[in-house]
Design a protein around this motif. Structure first.
Motif, PDB file in Angstrom:
ATOM      1  N   LEU A   1       0.782  -1.352   0.211  1.00 28.74           N
ATOM      2  CA  LEU A   1       0.166   0.146   0.119  1.00 28.74           C
ATOM      3  C   LEU A   1       0.789   1.170  -0.034  1.00 28.74           C
ATOM      4  CD1 LEU A   1      -2.623   1.595   0.445  1.00 28.74           C
ATOM      5  CD2 LEU A   1      -2.330   1.243   2.625  1.00 28.74           C
ATOM      6  N   LEU A   2       1.833   1.210   0.864  1.00 26.03           N
ATOM      7  CA  LEU A   2       2.680   2.519   0.856  1.00 26.03           C
ATOM      8  C   LEU A   2       3.642   2.634  -0.280  1.00 26.03           C
ATOM      9  CD1 LEU A   2       4.480   1.997   4.380  1.00 26.03           C
ATOM     10  CD2 LEU A   2       2.854   3.761   3.792  1.00 26.03           C
ATOM     11  N   GLN A   3       3.790   1.841  -1.044  1.00 26.02           N
ATOM     12  CA  GLN A   3       4.648   1.661  -2.284  1.00 26.02           C
ATOM     13  C   GLN A   3       3.723   2.285  -3.342  1.00 26.02           C
ATOM     14  OE1 GLN A   3       6.453  -2.055  -3.245  1.00 26.02           O
ATOM     15  NE2 GLN A   3       7.494  -2.246  -1.465  1.00 26.02           N
ATOM     16  N   ASP A   4       2.510   1.918  -3.331  1.00 23.48           N
ATOM     17  CA  ASP A   4       1.240   2.182  -4.630  1.00 23.48           C
ATOM     18  C   ASP A   4       1.162   3.768  -4.305  1.00 23.48           C
ATOM     19  OD1 ASP A   4       1.620  -0.252  -5.654  1.00 23.48           O
ATOM     20  OD2 ASP A   4      -0.133  -0.870  -4.812  1.00 23.48           O
ATOM     21  N   ALA A   5       1.039   4.088  -2.818  1.00 27.66           N
ATOM     22  CA  ALA A   5       0.606   5.334  -2.304  1.00 27.66           C
ATOM     23  C   ALA A   5       1.663   6.386  -3.051  1.00 27.66           C
ATOM     24  CB  ALA A   5       0.436   5.548  -0.990  1.00 27.66           C
ATOM     25  N   LYS A   6       2.966   5.907  -2.918  1.00 23.51           N
ATOM     26  CA  LYS A   6       4.012   6.954  -3.315  1.00 23.51           C
ATOM     27  C   LYS A   6       4.057   7.102  -4.682  1.00 23.51           C
ATOM     28  CE  LYS A   6       7.081   6.001   0.868  1.00 23.51           C
ATOM     29  NZ  LYS A   6       8.405   5.343   1.225  1.00 23.51           N
ATOM     30  N   LYS A   7       3.397   5.705  -5.487  1.00 23.84           N
ATOM     31  CA  LYS A   7       3.559   6.116  -6.957  1.00 23.84           C
ATOM     32  C   LYS A   7       2.375   6.819  -7.353  1.00 23.84           C
ATOM     33  CE  LYS A   7       5.502   1.540  -7.746  1.00 23.84           C
ATOM     34  NZ  LYS A   7       5.392   0.214  -8.226  1.00 23.84           N
ATOM     35  N   GLY A   8       1.515   7.388  -6.645  1.00 29.21           N
ATOM     36  CA  GLY A   8       0.412   8.026  -6.890  1.00 29.21           C
ATOM     37  C   GLY A   8      -0.849   7.173  -7.543  1.00 29.21           C
ATOM     38  N   VAL A   9      -0.846   5.818  -7.291  1.00 32.47           N
ATOM     39  CA  VAL A   9      -1.674   5.041  -7.927  1.00 32.47           C
ATOM     40  C   VAL A   9      -3.269   5.382  -7.549  1.00 32.47           C
ATOM     41  CG1 VAL A   9      -2.772   2.434  -7.831  1.00 32.47           C
ATOM     42  CG2 VAL A   9      -0.155   3.068  -7.755  1.00 32.47           C
ATOM     43  N   PHE A  10      -3.734   5.923  -6.331  1.00 26.13           N
ATOM     44  CA  PHE A  10      -4.601   6.393  -6.054  1.00 26.13           C
ATOM     45  C   PHE A  10      -4.752   7.785  -5.158  1.00 26.13           C
ATOM     46  CE2 PHE A  10      -2.839   4.326  -2.321  1.00 26.13           C
ATOM     47  CZ  PHE A  10      -2.816   2.965  -2.654  1.00 26.13           C
ATOM     48  N   ASP A  11      -5.873   8.480  -5.150  1.00 25.63           N
ATOM     49  CA  ASP A  11      -6.065   9.699  -4.686  1.00 25.63           C
ATOM     50  C   ASP A  11      -6.637   9.871  -3.162  1.00 25.63           C
ATOM     51  OD1 ASP A  11      -5.991  11.343  -7.334  1.00 25.63           O
ATOM     52  OD2 ASP A  11      -7.603  10.105  -7.537  1.00 25.63           O
TER      53      ASP A  11
ATOM     54  N   LYS B   1      -2.675   0.103  16.733  1.00 24.86           N
ATOM     55  CA  LYS B   1      -1.307   0.775  16.756  1.00 24.86           C
ATOM     56  C   LYS B   1      -0.677   0.331  15.402  1.00 24.86           C
ATOM     57  CE  LYS B   1      -0.135  -0.403  21.567  1.00 24.86           C
ATOM     58  NZ  LYS B   1       0.567  -1.094  22.679  1.00 24.86           N
ATOM     59  N   ILE B   2      -1.104  -0.722  14.594  1.00 18.65           N
ATOM     60  CA  ILE B   2      -0.638  -0.766  13.054  1.00 18.65           C
ATOM     61  C   ILE B   2      -1.084   0.322  12.277  1.00 18.65           C
ATOM     62  CG2 ILE B   2      -0.719  -2.233  11.044  1.00 18.65           C
ATOM     63  CD1 ILE B   2      -0.910  -4.778  13.100  1.00 18.65           C
ATOM     64  N   PHE B   3      -2.313   0.711  12.534  1.00 15.69           N
ATOM     65  CA  PHE B   3      -2.955   1.694  11.497  1.00 15.69           C
ATOM     66  C   PHE B   3      -2.366   3.109  12.142  1.00 15.69           C
ATOM     67  CE2 PHE B   3      -6.938  -1.265  10.778  1.00 15.69           C
ATOM     68  CZ  PHE B   3      -6.302  -1.645   9.818  1.00 15.69           C
ATOM     69  N   VAL B   4      -2.136   3.173  13.345  1.00 15.77           N
ATOM     70  CA  VAL B   4      -1.489   4.780  13.535  1.00 15.77           C
ATOM     71  C   VAL B   4      -0.192   4.848  13.032  1.00 15.77           C
ATOM     72  CG1 VAL B   4      -0.412   5.857  15.648  1.00 15.77           C
ATOM     73  CG2 VAL B   4      -2.787   4.928  15.817  1.00 15.77           C
ATOM     74  N   ASP B   5       0.582   3.569  13.091  1.00 17.05           N
ATOM     75  CA  ASP B   5       2.020   3.633  12.380  1.00 17.05           C
ATOM     76  C   ASP B   5       1.804   3.799  10.726  1.00 17.05           C
ATOM     77  OD1 ASP B   5       4.878   3.180  12.577  1.00 17.05           O
ATOM     78  OD2 ASP B   5       4.428   1.637  10.988  1.00 17.05           O
ATOM     79  N   LEU B   6       0.665   3.080  10.354  1.00 16.15           N
ATOM     80  CA  LEU B   6       0.640   3.322   8.742  1.00 16.15           C
ATOM     81  C   LEU B   6       0.294   4.896   8.478  1.00 16.15           C
ATOM     82  CD1 LEU B   6       0.117   2.254   5.836  1.00 16.15           C
ATOM     83  CD2 LEU B   6      -2.289   1.646   6.710  1.00 16.15           C
ATOM     84  N   VAL B   7      -0.456   5.556   9.207  1.00 17.06           N
ATOM     85  CA  VAL B   7      -0.854   6.764   9.076  1.00 17.06           C
ATOM     86  C   VAL B   7       0.344   7.757   8.882  1.00 17.06           C
ATOM     87  CG1 VAL B   7      -2.088   8.878  10.043  1.00 17.06           C
ATOM     88  CG2 VAL B   7      -3.374   6.667   9.853  1.00 17.06           C
ATOM     89  N   ARG B   8       1.263   7.565   9.916  1.00 16.94           N
ATOM     90  CA  ARG B   8       2.343   8.123   9.851  1.00 16.94           C
ATOM     91  C   ARG B   8       3.075   8.150   8.800  1.00 16.94           C
ATOM     92  NH1 ARG B   8       2.893   6.371  15.645  1.00 16.94           N
ATOM     93  NH2 ARG B   8       2.218   8.170  16.988  1.00 16.94           N
ATOM     94  N   LYS B   9       3.397   7.065   8.418  1.00 16.91           N
ATOM     95  CA  LYS B   9       4.300   6.717   6.986  1.00 16.91           C
ATOM     96  C   LYS B   9       3.609   7.250   5.786  1.00 16.91           C
ATOM     97  CE  LYS B   9       6.149   2.456   9.078  1.00 16.91           C
ATOM     98  NZ  LYS B   9       6.273   0.788   8.758  1.00 16.91           N
ATOM     99  N   LEU B  10       2.185   7.242   5.757  1.00 16.83           N
ATOM    100  CA  LEU B  10       1.337   7.779   4.661  1.00 16.83           C
ATOM    101  C   LEU B  10       1.833   9.430   4.408  1.00 16.83           C
ATOM    102  CD1 LEU B  10      -1.759   5.925   4.558  1.00 16.83           C
ATOM    103  CD2 LEU B  10      -0.290   5.947   2.937  1.00 16.83           C
TER     104      LEU B  10
ATOM    105  N   ASP C   1       4.415  10.439   3.960  1.00 12.27           N
ATOM    106  CA  ASP C   1       5.361  10.686   3.015  1.00 12.27           C
ATOM    107  C   ASP C   1       4.816  10.586   1.561  1.00 12.27           C
ATOM    108  OD1 ASP C   1       7.977  11.168   1.828  1.00 12.27           O
ATOM    109  OD2 ASP C   1       8.241   8.635   1.940  1.00 12.27           O
ATOM    110  N   THR C   2       3.522  10.761   1.443  1.00 12.31           N
ATOM    111  CA  THR C   2       2.915  10.515   0.015  1.00 12.31           C
ATOM    112  C   THR C   2       1.913  11.828  -0.068  1.00 12.31           C
ATOM    113  OG1 THR C   2       0.654   9.524   0.860  1.00 12.31           O
ATOM    114  CG2 THR C   2       2.819   8.097   0.409  1.00 12.31           C
ATOM    115  N   THR C   3       1.294  11.898  -1.034  1.00 11.98           N
ATOM    116  CA  THR C   3       0.533  13.105  -1.557  1.00 11.98           C
ATOM    117  C   THR C   3      -1.030  12.648  -1.597  1.00 11.98           C
ATOM    118  OG1 THR C   3       0.403  12.727  -3.667  1.00 11.98           O
ATOM    119  CG2 THR C   3       2.097  14.272  -2.770  1.00 11.98           C
ATOM    120  N   CYS C   4      -1.241  11.182  -0.950  1.00  8.56           N
ATOM    121  CA  CYS C   4      -2.754  10.938  -0.894  1.00  8.56           C
ATOM    122  C   CYS C   4      -3.435  11.621   0.123  1.00  8.56           C
ATOM    123  CB  CYS C   4      -2.691   9.250  -0.591  1.00  8.56           C
ATOM    124  SG  CYS C   4      -1.901   8.600  -1.895  1.00  8.56           S
TER     125      CYS C   4
END
Length: 459
Positions: free
Chosen positions: A191-201, A213-222, A224-227
């Motif tokens: 998901l992070l890789q696709d988000a960085k490529k701009g696959v979705f809005d 806790k997993i989703f909180v960490d995911l939000v932080r990592k996102l 680094d994208t423009t989604c």
């Protein structure tokens, strides 16, 4: 069944604009009609126009019209608008004619009605052209991660929104081993890789307690994208009661247990109770007089009996009834009436079986302690007993107690000699609060009249 849903606390800005535009159409069509018939010396009274606007707002509110704009097809919205216009226009006409000296040609009224319909259609047609053009210009690619139930529900609702076209791509799971169908595109790393490529809005993350806790960490990592990241809190873990989303100084909050009677709804419910109680008390006044005489002649003691009950928000109120027993039980000495109860007076059994002993409670309604429709009030001692045995029991006190209710017309009135019966009564009470509307109140009142006041469990 009790619907687990969240209501909007405030009307969205666009919905307010739409409401004001609809009111403007009524006024503009009124002005046009009066202009057309000015030379014939026939004009429609401005007070009648105001009455039409009031009826329009009340009926639109009853149908939650301006709160459902964002999840309906354009054709359905237009049909709903025409229904509201039809009921409000002719309903206002019948009401206004019954209370005033109103003389106007039906031809003029029909022309006003049709002019408004034409203007509504033109606005709707132009709005649809604008939206279709806008939708064709941009499509939003979205994906989901998290709760499957919320994912499916949100996906279905996104497709219903006419304002934006959503291209729903495949979803992602917490890990690759959770992917069990072709619609799963991968794990969170993918998901992070696709988000960085701009696959979705847009990315919708449906939170859950076990993966929070997993989703909180995911939000932080996102970050680094423009989604656009949209987080869905896991509030559906609870049995929601009239839940609302609102803000306090721009801080978003969600009420889990709330009352439907806020703002305009409080006024609407109170008007219903005042008008209804006055009409009913006027009609039954001879019956009240006769029952009072019979109670006094057939047993010693006062005609009326008042008992402590829990009112709205658990406040103690005095509920009035015709005395149907030889004893005056209150507070910690209350026992529910049973079949062939020896405490009943000669006329008491008949009064309780037909619910005629409860008629004085319309005075409670008029004075504001009760409503015509609502959960039936229980004795204080019974409240204290069942609040420890039934989860959510006290939530029935989020509204005023009523003379009749959703539980009563579904067969749960009178004696509740088992915990199971009381649980089912509470279930219907909470359903009523969750789904309250003026329409539901009217339906319950009509069903009470049709089914009558007698019942097998009323002693």
């Amino acid at each position: 069944m009790l619907k687990n849903k969240v209501s909007r606390f405030a009307m969205p800005t666009f919905a307010v604009f739409k409401m004001l535009l609809d009111i403007a159409v009524i006024i503009i069509s009124f002005i046009i009609t009066n202009y057309l018939f000015d030379k014939y010396d026939q004009k429609i009274d401005g007070n009648f126009c105001l009455m039409v606007v009031i009826f329009f707002l009340v009926i639109a509110n009853m149908r939650d019209f301006y709160y459902s704009l964002f999840a309906s097809k354009l054709k359905e919205l237009f049909i709903d608008l025409l229904k509201i216009w039809c009921f409000s226009f002719w309903g206002a006409f019948v009401f206004y004619k019954s209370v005033t000296i109103f003389s106007i040609s039906y031809e003029i009224l029909i022309i006003w009605f049709l002019i408004a319909v034409i203007i509504y259609y033109i606005i709707h047609f132009l709005f649809e052209l604008y939206l279709n053009n806008r939708i064709n210009q941009k499509v939003l690619n979205v994906t989901f991660v998290g709760s499957r139930a919320q994912r499916r529900l949100l996906s279905l609702n996104l497709k219903k929104i006419p304002w934006t076209k959503y291209n729903i791509t495949r979803y992602y799971e917490e890990n690759i081993y959770s992917c069990n169908d072709s619609n799963c595109k991968g794990d969170l790393q993918q998901l992070l890789q696709d988000a960085k490529k701009g696959v979705f809005d847009q990315i919708f993350i449906a939170d859950s307690i076990e993966h929070h806790k997993i989703f909180v960490d995911l939000v932080r990592k996102l970050a680094d994208t423009t989604c656009t990241v949209i987080f869905l809190p896991d509030i559906f873990t609870f049995d929601l009661l009239r839940s609302r989303i609102h803000t306090i100084n721009n801080i978003p909050i969600v009420s889990i247990y709330d009352t439907p009677l806020k703002g305009f709804n409080v006024l609407l419910k109170r008007i219903e109770d005042i008008i209804g109680s006055i009409i009913i008390l006027t009609i039954i006044s001879p019956l009240l007089f006769i029952i009072a005489i019979l109670v006094k002649l057939t047993s010693k003691g006062p005609v009326l009996f008042k008992q402590d009950r829990y009112g709205v928000n658990g406040r103690i109120i005095k509920v009035w009834k015709f005395r149907s027993m030889k004893v005056m039980e209150n507070d910690h000495q209350v026992k529910q009436a049973t079949k062939n109860d020896p405490r009943l007076t000669k006329i008491g059994a008949f009064l309780r079986r037909t619910s005629l002993d409860e008629l004085p409670q319309f005075f409670n309604v008029l004075f504001g302690d009760m409503s015509i429709v609502g959960p039936r009030p229980h004795a204080v001692i019974h409240n204290e007993q069942y609040r420890t045995e039934i989860l959510g029991y006290m939530l029935r006190h989020k509204v005023k107690p009523g003379i009749t209710g959703w539980a009563q017309i579904n067969g749960y009135r009178g004696e509740t000699d088992t915990l199971d019966k009381m649980e089912k009564r509470i279930k219907y009470d909470l359903e009523y609060i969750q789904n309250w509307s003026l329409n539901l109140d009217i339906r319950i009142i009509l069903l009470t009249i049709i089914k009558g006041f007698t019942g097998k469990t009323a002693y």
